[in-house]
Design an enzyme around this catalytic site. Sequence first.
Site, short mmCIF file in Angstrom:
data_model
loop_
_atom_site.label_atom_id
_atom_site.label_comp_id
_atom_site.label_asym_id
_atom_site.label_seq_id
_atom_site.Cartn_x
_atom_site.Cartn_y
_atom_site.Cartn_z
N ARG A 90 0.91 -1.42 0.35
CA ARG A 90 0.16 0.41 -0.31
C ARG A 90 1.09 1.51 -0.07
NH1 ARG A 90 -4.82 1.54 4.54
NH2 ARG A 90 -5.45 4.07 3.26
N ASN A 144 -10.45 -4.09 -1.07
CA ASN A 144 -10.74 -3.21 -2.21
C ASN A 144 -9.82 -3.45 -3.65
OD1 ASN A 144 -12.22 -0.60 -1.34
ND2 ASN A 144 -10.90 -0.39 0.56
N CYS A 164 -19.21 -2.02 0.65
CA CYS A 164 -18.06 -0.47 0.90
C CYS A 164 -18.87 0.17 2.20
CB CYS A 164 -18.29 0.67 -0.28
SG CYS A 164 -17.14 1.48 0.34
N HIS A 194 -16.60 4.12 -4.61
CA HIS A 194 -15.00 5.21 -4.17
C HIS A 194 -15.03 6.19 -5.66
CE1 HIS A 194 -12.15 2.73 -1.65
NE2 HIS A 194 -13.61 3.33 -0.77
N TYR A 241 -13.78 10.35 -1.95
CA TYR A 241 -12.52 10.00 -3.02
C TYR A 241 -13.14 11.36 -4.10
CZ TYR A 241 -12.42 6.01 -0.05
OH TYR A 241 -11.78 5.73 1.29
#
Length: 419
Positions: A90, A144, A164, A194, A241
């Site tokens: 990540r 995700n 989500c 998102h 987002y």
Amino acid sequence: MKIAVVGGGSTYTPELIDGFARLRDALPVAELVLIDPAAERLELIGALARRIFARQGHPGRITWTADLDAGLDGADAVLLQLRVGGQAARNQDETWPLECGCVGQETTGAGGLAKALRTVPVVLDIAERVRRRCPDAWIVDFTNPVGIVTRALLSHGHKAVGLCNVAIGFQRKFAKLLGVAPERVELEHIGLNHLTWERAVRVDGTDVLPTLLARHGDALADDVRMPRALLDHLGVVPSYYLRYYYQHDAVVKELRTKPSRAAEVAAIERQLLDLYADPHLAEKPELLSRRGGAYYSEAAVALTSSLLGGGTAGDVQIVNTLNHGTLPFLPDDAVIEVPAAVDSRGASPLPLRPLAPLFAGLVANVTAYEHLALEAALKGGRDRVFSALLAHPLIGQIDYADRLADELIAHNREHLTWA
């Protein structure tokens, strides 16, 4: 009823356990099995999970295992919450795109594509094992990028729904601002995972969004970190987002000046693991709220209960599922995030008002990218990676896509069988 959690060694799992314990009337779990290859973390979190159940008087049995097949045997539902490559991957997703002048983020842009390429093959392998070991089980995907992963699952014929926490987070926030119980608040939440907007906020059937914007517009703008004037202009509340799209260059500049979110989360996780090691701890610690994913447990329990036949007729929840003509400008096999009727047969999107061009154009663009991203994840190849990057509205330039394709492959080679 047996529930299996793949990725049960996540530091976030105690939030899920707390939800199962508190909401046991909605979802009476007899056995909860946590599955994860990280044996040491799994031992810590499994022991804490047992203490949480005991503290709240839940009669269910909690077990844990690194053996995926054994953990899946006989499960009625399988929750996916894994992170291929961990926080280290990540951190890369959030940093190398910035070097190219693009947003570094784990679910969208080049970083989101990297995560999809690492994740989709692993999730599909797990799903095939689910098909063999517990063929009637529902898969609830919280991994995700949820839209792409759910589309991969559904395109391969798996019983899956994506989930989500953005929608339930808004519902709780709006309810607090309005001073009403969350159950009275119904959202007209529309878009892709998102990439969503709240077009209406209904309390007992009446849309109070104009009132919310008028009275609490500053607070809502601060929450999504976008200008109040934008919310007034749009007449909706965009998800956080959307700032990556509406304020791309400003966000890149901001992200270059501070540690990555992955670095922050890694530090929080180290503290959480120290707390979890305390044999006297029998509840989720306050620090966990800084880990992210607020209200996931409530959403997961409600969705799983409905899928397993424990809900009421006409249960409506906001999920990721196939479009099937709901947004007529998208393919039927696109995965959208909208209110849907959920029962033991799955999720069926409710009819929606047409989406205005200001929003529909971006949704169509990102849907095309997601199609290409899934192709790259399933078939591999630098050309497919380049095409997906070129199609993404946060990239869309030859030089950027060319450089990012090479960077993505270089940083993820160990996870890409074709590289």
